[in-house]
Structures are given as structure tokens and as C-alpha cells.
Write a protein that holds these residues in place. Sequence first.
Motif, short mmCIF file in Angstrom:
data_model
loop_
_atom_site.label_atom_id
_atom_site.label_comp_id
_atom_site.label_asym_id
_atom_site.label_seq_id
_atom_site.Cartn_x
_atom_site.Cartn_y
_atom_site.Cartn_z
N MET A 1 0.82 -1.21 0.00
CA MET A 1 0.00 0.00 0.00
C MET A 1 0.85 1.26 0.00
N LYS A 2 2.15 1.12 0.37
CA LYS A 2 3.01 2.29 0.40
C LYS A 2 3.20 2.85 -1.02
N THR A 3 3.42 1.92 -1.98
CA THR A 3 3.63 2.38 -3.36
C THR A 3 2.36 3.04 -3.89
N PHE A 4 1.21 2.55 -3.40
CA PHE A 4 -0.05 3.13 -3.86
C PHE A 4 -0.08 4.62 -3.58
N SER A 5 0.21 5.00 -2.34
CA SER A 5 0.07 6.41 -2.00
C SER A 5 1.10 7.25 -2.75
N LEU A 6 2.29 6.69 -2.93
CA LEU A 6 3.33 7.43 -3.63
C LEU A 6 2.93 7.65 -5.09
N ASN A 7 2.51 6.55 -5.76
CA ASN A 7 2.03 6.65 -7.14
C ASN A 7 0.94 7.69 -7.27
N GLY A 8 -0.05 7.55 -6.39
CA GLY A 8 -1.21 8.43 -6.44
C GLY A 8 -0.79 9.87 -6.21
N LEU B 1 2.53 10.44 -17.80
CA LEU B 1 3.08 9.79 -16.61
C LEU B 1 2.14 10.01 -15.43
N GLY B 2 1.67 11.25 -15.28
CA GLY B 2 0.75 11.56 -14.19
C GLY B 2 -0.50 10.71 -14.27
N ILE B 3 -1.07 10.62 -15.49
CA ILE B 3 -2.32 9.85 -15.65
C ILE B 3 -2.06 8.37 -15.39
N ASN B 4 -0.94 7.85 -15.89
CA ASN B 4 -0.64 6.43 -15.67
C ASN B 4 -0.48 6.12 -14.18
N LEU B 5 0.25 6.99 -13.46
CA LEU B 5 0.45 6.75 -12.03
C LEU B 5 -0.88 6.84 -11.28
N LEU B 6 -1.66 7.85 -11.63
CA LEU B 6 -2.96 8.03 -10.99
C LEU B 6 -3.87 6.84 -11.31
N GLY B 7 -3.81 6.40 -12.56
CA GLY B 7 -4.63 5.26 -12.98
C GLY B 7 -4.25 4.00 -12.21
N ASP B 8 -2.94 3.77 -12.05
CA ASP B 8 -2.48 2.61 -11.27
C ASP B 8 -3.02 2.66 -9.85
N ALA B 9 -2.90 3.86 -9.25
CA ALA B 9 -3.34 4.02 -7.87
C ALA B 9 -4.83 3.75 -7.75
N LEU B 10 -5.60 4.32 -8.69
CA LEU B 10 -7.05 4.13 -8.66
C LEU B 10 -7.41 2.66 -8.82
N ARG B 11 -6.71 1.99 -9.75
CA ARG B 11 -7.04 0.59 -10.01
C ARG B 11 -6.73 -0.26 -8.78
N ASP B 12 -5.58 0.03 -8.15
CA ASP B 12 -5.25 -0.70 -6.92
C ASP B 12 -6.34 -0.56 -5.89
N ARG B 13 -6.91 0.64 -5.85
CA ARG B 13 -7.86 0.92 -4.80
C ARG B 13 -9.26 0.41 -5.15
N LEU B 14 -9.65 0.58 -6.42
CA LEU B 14 -11.04 0.31 -6.77
C LEU B 14 -11.27 -1.10 -7.32
N ASP B 15 -10.23 -1.71 -7.88
CA ASP B 15 -10.43 -3.01 -8.48
C ASP B 15 -9.83 -4.08 -7.55
N PRO B 16 -10.69 -4.77 -6.81
CA PRO B 16 -10.20 -5.69 -5.79
C PRO B 16 -9.32 -6.79 -6.38
N ARG B 17 -9.54 -7.14 -7.66
CA ARG B 17 -8.75 -8.22 -8.23
C ARG B 17 -7.29 -7.83 -8.37
N MET B 18 -7.05 -6.50 -8.44
CA MET B 18 -5.70 -6.03 -8.65
C MET B 18 -4.94 -5.90 -7.33
N ARG B 19 -5.66 -5.99 -6.22
CA ARG B 19 -5.00 -5.77 -4.93
C ARG B 19 -3.91 -6.80 -4.69
N GLY B 20 -2.78 -6.33 -4.20
CA GLY B 20 -1.70 -7.25 -3.89
C GLY B 20 -0.81 -7.51 -5.09
N LEU B 21 -1.27 -7.12 -6.27
CA LEU B 21 -0.44 -7.35 -7.46
C LEU B 21 0.56 -6.24 -7.65
N LYS B 22 0.24 -5.09 -7.13
CA LYS B 22 1.13 -3.94 -7.39
C LYS B 22 2.27 -3.92 -6.41
#
Lengths: 314, 272
Positions: free
Chosen positions: B1-8, B251-272
Motif C-alpha cells: 500500500m506504500k507504493t499506492f500512496s506514492l504513485n497516487g 506519466l501523471g495519468i498512468n500513475l494516478l490510474g495505477d493508484a485508482l485501479r489498486d484501490r477500486l479493483d479488488p482483483r488487482m490488490r496485492g499485485l502492485k
Amino acid sequence: MLRFILSRLVMALPTIVLVSVTVFALIRFIPGDPAALMLGDMAQPAQIAEMRTELGLDKSMPQQFFIWAGNVLQGDFGKSIVNDEPVLPLVVSRFAVSAQIVLVAVLLASLIAVPAGVIAAWRQNSLTDLALVGTATVLLSIPTFWLGLLLLLFFGLKLGWLPVLGYVSIGSNVVGGLLYLVLPIMTLVIHEAGVLIRMARASTLEVLRLDYITHARAKGLSESAVIWRHAFKNAFGPTWTMIGLILGNLLGGIAVIETVFTIPGLGRLMVDSIFARDYPVIQGCLLFVALSYVLVNLFVDLLYPLFDPRVVAE
Amino acid sequence: MKTFSLNGLIGGILIAFLVLTAAIGLVWTPFDPMKLSFTAKLAAPSAAHLLGTDEFGRDVLSRLMIGAQASVWIGFLTVSFATICGTLIGLVSGYARGWVDGVIMAVNNALMAFPGILLALGLLAVFGANQYGIIFALGIAYTPSMARVVRGAVLSLREREFIEASRVMGNGEIFTMVRHVLPNCLAPITVLATSMFGWAILSESALSFLGLGVPPPAPTWGNMLAAGRPFIQQAVWLGLFPGLCIALTLLGINLLGDALRDRLDPRMRGLK
């Protein structure tokens, strides 16, 4: 296995038909009368009417479609309005130029990116992983046409190592031809590697969490055997599908690269035809690329069981 | 989850910067972005012109600020178009099922059989190469992916008990759809719309670069790169800054998109 192949082939047929209908319909939506467009501004109404009959534009839409589809099936894609050349040979020769760039680029990108992605997954959350994912994200955010310009500026203009503008076919001059291809291929490799590293990493991570990997580790297999023999084989499927999608997307999107490096490929032909409103060529390019996209994905689908035999059983 | 906040965080900052630049450009730019100056042609970055001037002596920074507006505006309209149309089509298709679904999905799949940028090129031939042509062309090209995602979500939702309950309570189909099905589709819609914003900005700049987008003299990052291309040897900044703007935005959109997907798409959790 035979049933799998047959079912995939049969499934592709409706897509091909629908793609053809879409291309046909799309071109009919272009404003203006194709007959008037072909004859130019000085045409008399009688000439236009004659041309319309010749082109079959006075028939109903379904009739027009079947005539067109029949011609296409016989390899007749019509003639260019601009220079009266038959469309198919023109499209095929330009396609060959684009395809050599795209194929080599995707092959090289896969060879670099897939192992990199697997290593990143294997070393998840390590510095290596962070560096690889970070690099991949940056690479895929750089638009290819800008990256191409920068490489051109550096290797072509500043260092003078590689030719800057123009194109020589490999058929006429092997070394010269290759030199012209280095920069465009390098541009695509760098960009697509970014996409593939992330894909390979994500699908490997998904597999590494499964019980059979724990089991493989528990029975004392070396890490490299676990990763490459057990995890990689199962993880490669989604990446393989992605490679197919990238191939098709590049064929559609290569116009920008061809513009940067002034390469006479299919993308450039299509853009030039849009400028010239040369609708038979636009139609030919659209149909050709769309059909190649369908065929590439079909091919990828058919080879999929090599990596994941479970799809045949389903 | 640390990378999530940084990406976002990084993604969020980059996108906030983009929107802010576009907004400031509405009221103020250092110079008139259209003003020609033949004494200041191809001037290198300096205190007066922070990012230099172009082949007509126009201030690059001012033009980039106006270009940011074009990117944000075209991206926003394209994504809105594709999201609204795609969501409507997906909702109807997934909810109605039967032959309606069959027909809609056949057309949808035919459109998805084209690479997005190719379909956009074909549509541009129809709509004409200009700002609105681009928005329609890209909007239509992206609609099928949105429709497919929404339909998938609706198909799995409509079997759930709370949808059944809404119907049993006597709620109409449309009410059930809007009040209960749609809100539960918002997560995948948001994730896809974020990526689409990136695709739209990239495609718009690519099409403008090809000369099929917003026509000059109105500045966009893509047509600035195309116009600066013949001069990049003498004026590196003309090839550098517009591309950097596109890359940082993506880059901004990709990072934000990654963060959103980690958060909103449960299937992606733990993969990042």
C-alpha cells in the motif's frame, strides 16, 4: 485440438464480415459525392451521372456492399483517385515496409521485456522491482513520436551515427537499409518494452501466489526452476495476448513513427490519403489493417494452447 | 500500500499541475501566444522567454500553456462522450439481454476489432480534421471499450439479490438501473475513464502531430512538435518542451490510474 482450431476459425468469420461492413459504411459517410470527387471541379453533371453508374453508386446500399465485397474477395480493392494505381498492390507494398519495422520491434521488445517483467515479479518490492516498474511506467508514458525525435536528434544529428531522413529498402541495399531502420525500431522497442514489462510482471505475480508454486518451493526446487519452469509457463499467456494486441495497434498507429523518420509505410499512406481525400486508398488501408489485426489476434489465439493447454479443454 | 500512496501522490501532483497551468492560461500568459516577432525568432530560453521562442518568434511557454488547455479540454470532452455513450449502451445491453444485447455487442465487437487509433483515423476522414472532428472520432473509437466494461459489470450485478429486491419492491426497470445498478458500476468506469483521458491526450497530440488535429496557428503540444521539427537542430527547445509536457501528463495519468485501479479493483490488490 482440431475442434479448438475450428471453433476459433469459425468465431473469426463474423468479425471479419462485420469489419468489412464497418469499413464500407464508414467510407460512405464521408461527405461529398465520390464520383464528383474523382472527376474534379470541372465535371459536367452528365459525366458525374455516368461515373456514378460506372462506380455502381446508383444501386442500393446492400447491392453496393455485395459488389464491393465481391471485388475485394477477388483482390480488387479499387483504384486510387490520385494516381489511378490499383489500391491492393500499393497497400501491400507499403504494408511490407511497416510490417518489417513492427515485427522486429515487437520481437526485440518481448525478448527484453518479458524476462525483465518476470524478474521484477520474482523480486517483488525489492529495489530491482521498483527500478524496473518505475522505468517501465516512464517509458510507456513517453509518446513514440517525441522519443523518435529525441533519438533522431541525438544519434542522427548530434553524433551523426545514423541517417536522419529518408528510407532505403533492404532489398536494394542491405546495410544501408538496415541503418535506416535502426532508429524507428529502437523507438518502438523502448516504448513497447514499457508496456510489456508491466504486463509480464503482473501476470507472473498472479501465478506466484498460487499453491503449486509454494508446493514447488516446498519440495526443494531451486528458485530458477520454480520461476522459469513452473511460474513462467503459466504466466506467459496474458503477455502473449498482449503482444498480439500491440502488433495490431502498432500497425494502426505507426503513422507517427513513419512521419518522424520519413518512411513510406502504410500509416503514412493512409494519412496522405486522408489529406488527399483519396477514399479508395483510405478504405483499402482501413480494411487491410483491420483484417491483419483480426488475423494476428487469431494467430495469437491459435498458438495460445502452447503456453496454456487448459484453453483447449475448455 | 506504500507504493499506492506514492504513485497516487506523484500522479495527482502532475495532473493538478496540468489543470492549474491550463486554468492560469485562461486568464494570463507571459506573452500573447499568437503574437509574431521577427526580431525574436528561434530565441534560446532566457529570462525574457523562459522556454525560448519558435520560428515565428512566438513565446513557447505561453503557447504551451494554451496547448495545455487544448489537451485538457479535448481529453475531457472525449472521455465524457465515450463514458456517457458507453455507459448507456453497456447498461441497456447488459440489462436487456436477449437479441438487443446480441445486436449491440455484435456492432461493439466489430468496432473493437479495429485498433483505436486506426478507427479514429478513419472517422477523422469522415468528420474532417479539426478539434471537434478529433473529439467525435476518438469518442466513438473509445465508446466500445466502455460499453463492454459496463455491460460486463451489469451482467454480474443483475443476478445479485439487491437488484432482485429492488424489482420485488415494485421499482421500475429504469429506476432500478439508475439507482442500484449504475452506482455499482462506477469503480470500473472510473478506472477506465482515467486511462481513456491518457489515451485521448496521447492520440490528440499524435493526430495534431500528423497534421490531422487542431490546425495551426492555434497551439497544441502535438502541432507545436510538428511545427518545430524542421528547426530542432538549431532550436532544441522546440523539440524538447512540448514533448516533455505530453510525457509528464501521461506519466501523471498512468500513475494516478495505477493508484485508482489498486484501490477500486479488488482483483488487482496485492499485485502492485
